[in-house]
Design an enzyme around this catalytic site. Structure first.
Site, PDB file in Angstrom:
ATOM      1  N   GLU A  24      36.639  42.658  30.828  1.00  0.00           N
ATOM      2  CA  GLU A  24      35.851  43.887  30.830  1.00  0.00           C
ATOM      3  C   GLU A  24      34.376  43.567  31.023  1.00  0.00           C
ATOM      4  OE1 GLU A  24      38.810  46.159  27.666  1.00  0.00           O
ATOM      5  OE2 GLU A  24      36.796  45.627  27.020  1.00  0.00           O
ATOM      6  N   GLU A  76      46.790  41.347  35.566  1.00  0.00           N
ATOM      7  CA  GLU A  76      47.622  41.167  36.750  1.00  0.00           C
ATOM      8  C   GLU A  76      46.760  40.846  37.968  1.00  0.00           C
ATOM      9  OE1 GLU A  76      49.544  44.509  34.246  1.00  0.00           O
ATOM     10  OE2 GLU A  76      47.537  43.738  34.666  1.00  0.00           O
TER      11      GLU A  76
END
Length: 136
Positions: free
Chosen positions: A48, A59
């Site tokens: 983040e 992913e």
């Protein structure tokens, strides 16, 4: 290449990177590991930033590592997250996976206790739009 992907190896790789995720805003750490068409395991974790929700999913990190490593296709993928609900790939990641995986590609969903569910990509993203839909 083996007929069945080594989900134990994918689990170990995803479980290793999941605690390393950088998730100071959501506090929701996810790890992912995939088996490339070269037989190697590639892992990624979510990252983040202060412009939340702009960031990178686990992913996407694993797919980037696969491409950087020279592989071209996903043979299997495992997503590792915590909590009472299954941590399946988000919609964007389902499409990212589809770019490099066939509809029958196995997708395992795991937590600290092990694999909780298995799907095919087609079950998670039915009637998907992929590379074959575009003219070459």
């Amino acid at each position: 290449m083996a007929d069945q992907p080594d989900f134990d190896a994918l689990f170990a790789a995803a479980a290793t990177v999941q605690p390393r995720a950088y998730a100071p805003y959501s506090c929701f750490k996810v790890g992912a590991a995939l088996l490339g068409d070269d037989g190697a395991v590639y892992a990624g974790c979510n990252v983040e930033n202060a412009a939340y929700p702009v960031g990178a999913c686990a992913e996407a990190g694993a797919i980037s590592a696969m491409i950087a490593g020279g592989a071209k296709a996903i043979r299997a993928i495992l997503v590792f997250g915590e909590g009472g609900e299954l941590v399946t790939p988000c919609g964007g990641c389902r499409q990212r996976i589809r770019e490099f995986a066939a509809p029958e590609t196995p997708v395992a969903i795991a937590g600290p206790g092990g694999i909780r569910a298995r799907f095919t990509l087609a079950e998670l993203l039915p009637a998907s739009f992929g590379p074959a839909n575009l003219p070459r």
